[in-house]
Design a protein around this motif. Structure first.
Motif, PDB file in Angstrom:
ATOM      1  N   GLY A 395     -15.376  18.952  10.687  1.00  0.00           N
ATOM      2  CA  GLY A 395     -14.969  20.155   9.970  1.00  0.00           C
ATOM      3  C   GLY A 395     -15.885  21.330  10.252  1.00  0.00           C
ATOM      4  O   GLY A 395     -16.297  21.562  11.391  1.00  0.00           O
ATOM      5  N   VAL A 396     -16.241  22.078   9.197  1.00  0.00           N
ATOM      6  CA  VAL A 396     -17.068  23.265   9.377  1.00  0.00           C
ATOM      7  C   VAL A 396     -18.461  22.919   9.895  1.00  0.00           C
ATOM      8  O   VAL A 396     -19.090  23.713  10.597  1.00  0.00           O
ATOM      9  CB  VAL A 396     -17.167  24.071   8.069  1.00  0.00           C
ATOM     10  CG1 VAL A 396     -15.857  24.754   7.751  1.00  0.00           C
ATOM     11  CG2 VAL A 396     -17.603  23.185   6.910  1.00  0.00           C
ATOM     12  N   GLU A 397     -18.962  21.729   9.569  1.00  0.00           N
ATOM     13  CA  GLU A 397     -20.265  21.322  10.106  1.00  0.00           C
ATOM     14  C   GLU A 397     -20.202  21.198  11.628  1.00  0.00           C
ATOM     15  O   GLU A 397     -21.159  21.571  12.328  1.00  0.00           O
ATOM     16  CB  GLU A 397     -20.703  19.988   9.496  1.00  0.00           C
ATOM     17  CG  GLU A 397     -21.084  20.048   8.033  1.00  0.00           C
ATOM     18  CD  GLU A 397     -19.882  19.893   7.119  1.00  0.00           C
ATOM     19  OE1 GLU A 397     -18.739  19.849   7.646  1.00  0.00           O
ATOM     20  OE2 GLU A 397     -20.066  19.840   5.893  1.00  0.00           O
ATOM     21  N   GLY A 398     -19.115  20.699  12.146  1.00  0.00           N
ATOM     22  CA  GLY A 398     -18.963  20.601  13.593  1.00  0.00           C
ATOM     23  C   GLY A 398     -18.950  21.959  14.256  1.00  0.00           C
ATOM     24  O   GLY A 398     -19.511  22.138  15.348  1.00  0.00           O
ATOM     25  N   ALA A 399     -18.339  22.957  13.601  1.00  0.00           N
ATOM     26  CA  ALA A 399     -18.337  24.311  14.155  1.00  0.00           C
ATOM     27  C   ALA A 399     -19.748  24.879  14.214  1.00  0.00           C
ATOM     28  O   ALA A 399     -20.122  25.558  15.179  1.00  0.00           O
ATOM     29  CB  ALA A 399     -17.439  25.224  13.306  1.00  0.00           C
ATOM     30  N   ALA A 400     -20.559  24.601  13.190  1.00  0.00           N
ATOM     31  CA  ALA A 400     -21.942  25.089  13.171  1.00  0.00           C
ATOM     32  C   ALA A 400     -22.759  24.467  14.302  1.00  0.00           C
ATOM     33  O   ALA A 400     -23.529  25.155  14.980  1.00  0.00           O
ATOM     34  CB  ALA A 400     -22.579  24.786  11.817  1.00  0.00           C
ATOM     35  N   ILE A 401     -22.602  23.184  14.515  1.00  0.00           N
ATOM     36  CA  ILE A 401     -23.339  22.504  15.587  1.00  0.00           C
ATOM     37  C   ILE A 401     -22.907  23.033  16.954  1.00  0.00           C
ATOM     38  O   ILE A 401     -23.746  23.306  17.829  1.00  0.00           O
ATOM     39  CB  ILE A 401     -23.126  20.983  15.499  1.00  0.00           C
ATOM     40  CG1 ILE A 401     -23.727  20.429  14.204  1.00  0.00           C
ATOM     41  CG2 ILE A 401     -23.738  20.282  16.707  1.00  0.00           C
ATOM     42  CD1 ILE A 401     -23.367  18.983  13.933  1.00  0.00           C
ATOM     43  N   ALA A 402     -21.615  23.197  17.149  1.00  0.00           N
ATOM     44  CA  ALA A 402     -21.114  23.698  18.429  1.00  0.00           C
ATOM     45  C   ALA A 402     -21.659  25.092  18.731  1.00  0.00           C
ATOM     46  O   ALA A 402     -22.024  25.402  19.873  1.00  0.00           O
ATOM     47  CB  ALA A 402     -19.585  23.722  18.420  1.00  0.00           C
ATOM     48  N   SER A 403     -21.732  25.941  17.715  1.00  0.00           N
ATOM     49  CA  SER A 403     -22.236  27.298  17.914  1.00  0.00           C
ATOM     50  C   SER A 403     -23.704  27.290  18.324  1.00  0.00           C
ATOM     51  O   SER A 403     -24.115  28.023  19.232  1.00  0.00           O
ATOM     52  CB  SER A 403     -22.061  28.114  16.628  1.00  0.00           C
ATOM     53  OG  SER A 403     -20.694  28.278  16.319  1.00  0.00           O
ATOM     54  N   THR A 404     -24.495  26.463  17.670  1.00  0.00           N
ATOM     55  CA  THR A 404     -25.922  26.405  17.989  1.00  0.00           C
ATOM     56  C   THR A 404     -26.158  25.939  19.420  1.00  0.00           C
ATOM     57  O   THR A 404     -26.981  26.508  20.153  1.00  0.00           O
ATOM     58  CB  THR A 404     -26.642  25.472  16.998  1.00  0.00           C
ATOM     59  OG1 THR A 404     -26.673  26.086  15.705  1.00  0.00           O
ATOM     60  CG2 THR A 404     -28.072  25.192  17.446  1.00  0.00           C
ATOM     61  N   VAL A 405     -25.439  24.926  19.850  1.00  0.00           N
ATOM     62  CA  VAL A 405     -25.590  24.430  21.220  1.00  0.00           C
ATOM     63  C   VAL A 405     -25.206  25.509  22.233  1.00  0.00           C
ATOM     64  O   VAL A 405     -25.897  25.734  23.241  1.00  0.00           O
ATOM     65  CB  VAL A 405     -24.748  23.155  21.426  1.00  0.00           C
ATOM     66  CG1 VAL A 405     -24.734  22.752  22.901  1.00  0.00           C
ATOM     67  CG2 VAL A 405     -25.280  22.009  20.571  1.00  0.00           C
ATOM     68  N   ALA A 406     -24.110  26.214  21.971  1.00  0.00           N
ATOM     69  CA  ALA A 406     -23.640  27.232  22.909  1.00  0.00           C
ATOM     70  C   ALA A 406     -24.618  28.397  23.004  1.00  0.00           C
ATOM     71  O   ALA A 406     -24.911  28.894  24.097  1.00  0.00           O
ATOM     72  CB  ALA A 406     -22.264  27.736  22.475  1.00  0.00           C
TER      73      ALA A 406
END
Length: 454
Positions: A395-406
């Protein structure tokens, strides 16, 4: 250090303005969060995210092109602005019509939000044209530019506050305040530009070609960044409840607390580097020099901009992460508690995001927009893959992790590109940073005795 004072003075003024704008946005965000609730706050975030992303993509890099060429060749500024304004108006109409027609598709189950979406997109031509004058002022009169860009958010805050204490705040009223403030800013920017440059200029084909050519490079570089920066909310709007988007929007707002200071280094550096590069190229031609490496002026400006923005981002992200468990419940209320752990996931990437924006501006000022496109493209690809894999699971936690990696991947590539552009070997960066800090410390010590110490 005297040669840095003009640049740093511009950065201080720009950062101060950005902080005032951010403070206004923070107060408005608190009002919206409390009075609209998570669902209303999420709907407003969806509307403004789509509108800002469409404007940033739809203007095809022309605003940056206007700033670049006005700074590089001031004598041609009237024609550049007139031609750029005509191009932006046409693009604004196209984007506005497309967004207006797409409103029911983006928000099919919320007629009120869909209506607000359509109204905001109907105003896109005004937004596009006002950007022409605003970005021209960035290249010529930094103080006036700072004043102009502060008008819209401050006026919107006043409007939201008036509605909140009188008839009550709704999504429609919030959008109305946004549009009125944009219209006033457009008129204000046009008047200030005409006072500064009375010549109206003409629409010229050669200027249009130059603007479109440079703008194409900026567009290719801006599109991946915008995907990385906006795609999370755009995707979440389709996959999760508006309340979850509201939690995420609050966390993103908190994670970007350092942006006003960080991006100021790039705002001032971009036109400055365009001027410095033009002067250095002219001097090299006059002297018959060739291939002697990057001039010291652009090199110094670029390194100060990147290094200082990185330091500011790291410090601010750490402080905000530590204070969030105390600030969020007291300011926004206990129902926004889920935003705290989302902030912790976003913080590492947010610490680098401001520096990424500065390196984008530095490379564009050095006329290397396509280099930015390649670096940001990698980050965008990682964002898409990360969101596709992690959001359905986390969910929203996955979006936060993806943004940080990018953001982290983009930073590494952009930083290496800046070092190459200004001929600075990576192994010398620590020594250069230490030398700059030592020189500034020595300069401050020399100033202290002037105050009358014994």
């Amino acid at each position: 250090m005297d040669r840095d004072r003009g640049y740093l003075a511009g950065v201080r003024a720009t950062a101060a303005t950005s902080l005032a704008v951010t403070a206004a946005g923070a107060v408005q965000g608190i009002l919206l969060a409390r009075l609209l609730g998570p669902a209303g706050r999420g709907a407003y975030a969806i509307v403004t995210s789509y509108a800002s992303a469409a404007a940033a993509v739809g203007e095809c890099g022309l605003t940056a092109a206007i700033c670049f060429f006005v700074a590089r060749q001031p004598g041609r500024a009237p024609d550049v602005v007139r031609t750029g304004g005509a191009l932006l108006l046409a693009l604004g109409v196209v984007v506005g019509v497309g967004g207006y027609l797409a409103a029911p598709l983006v928000l099919p189950h919320d007629p009120t939000a869909a209506r607000a979406f359509a109204i905001v997109f109907a105003a896109e031509p005004v937004i596009f044209v006002s950007a022409c004058w605003v970005f021209a002022l960035q290249a010529t009169r930094l103080a006036v530019w700072n004043l102009t860009r502060a008008v819209q958010p401050l006026l919107q805050l006043v409007g939201v506050g008036v509605l909140a204490v009188t008839v009550g705040l709704t999504l429609g009223g919030t959008v109305a305040c946004l549009l009125v403030s944009i219209a006033v800013q457009a008129v204000f920017a046009a008047v200030l530009w005409r006072l500064d440059v009375p010549t109206r200029g003409r629409i010229r084909r050669d200027e249009a070609r130059r603007l479109l050519r440079y703008g194409a490079g900026v567009f290719l570089s801006a599109l991946p960044y915008l995907l990385s920066a906006q795609l999370d909310i755009l995707i979440l709007a389709l996959l999760v409840e508006p309340a979850q988007v509201g939690y995420y929007a609050v966390a993103v707002s908190m994670s970007l607390i350092s942006q006003p200071i960080c991006v100021a280094f790039g705002n001032v550096a971009m036109p400055r580097l365009a001027r410095q590069s033009a002067v250095a190229a002219g001097a090299a031609v006059a002297a018959g020099a060739g291939g002697a490496g990057a001039p010291s002026g652009p090199r110094r400006t670029a390194m100060i901009a990147v290094g200082a923005s990185l330091a500011c981002g790291i410090v601010a992200a750490g402080v905000m992460s530590a204070l969030a468990p105390i600030v969020v419940p007291r300011v926004l209320g206990a129902r926004y508690g889920p935003s705290v752990h989302l902030l912790w996931l976003l913080a590492p990437g947010a610490a680098l995001l401001g520096c990424n924006r500065v390196t984008d501006d530095v490379l564009r000022g050095l006329d290397r927009a396509l280099t930015v496109a390649r670096c940001e493209g990698v980050g965008s690809a990682l964002t898409v893959v990360g969101l596709a894999v992690l959001v359905p699971i986390l969910g929203v936690e996955g979006a936060a992790i993806a943004s940080t990696v990018a953001y982290t991947a983009s930073f590494l590539l952009l930083f290496r590109a800046v070092l190459r552009a200004v001929d600075v070997p990576a192994r010398t960066v620590p020594a250069r940073a230490y030398g700059l800090l030592a020189a500034r410390a020595a300069s401050r010590r020399r100033v202290v005795p002037l105050g009358g110490g014994r």
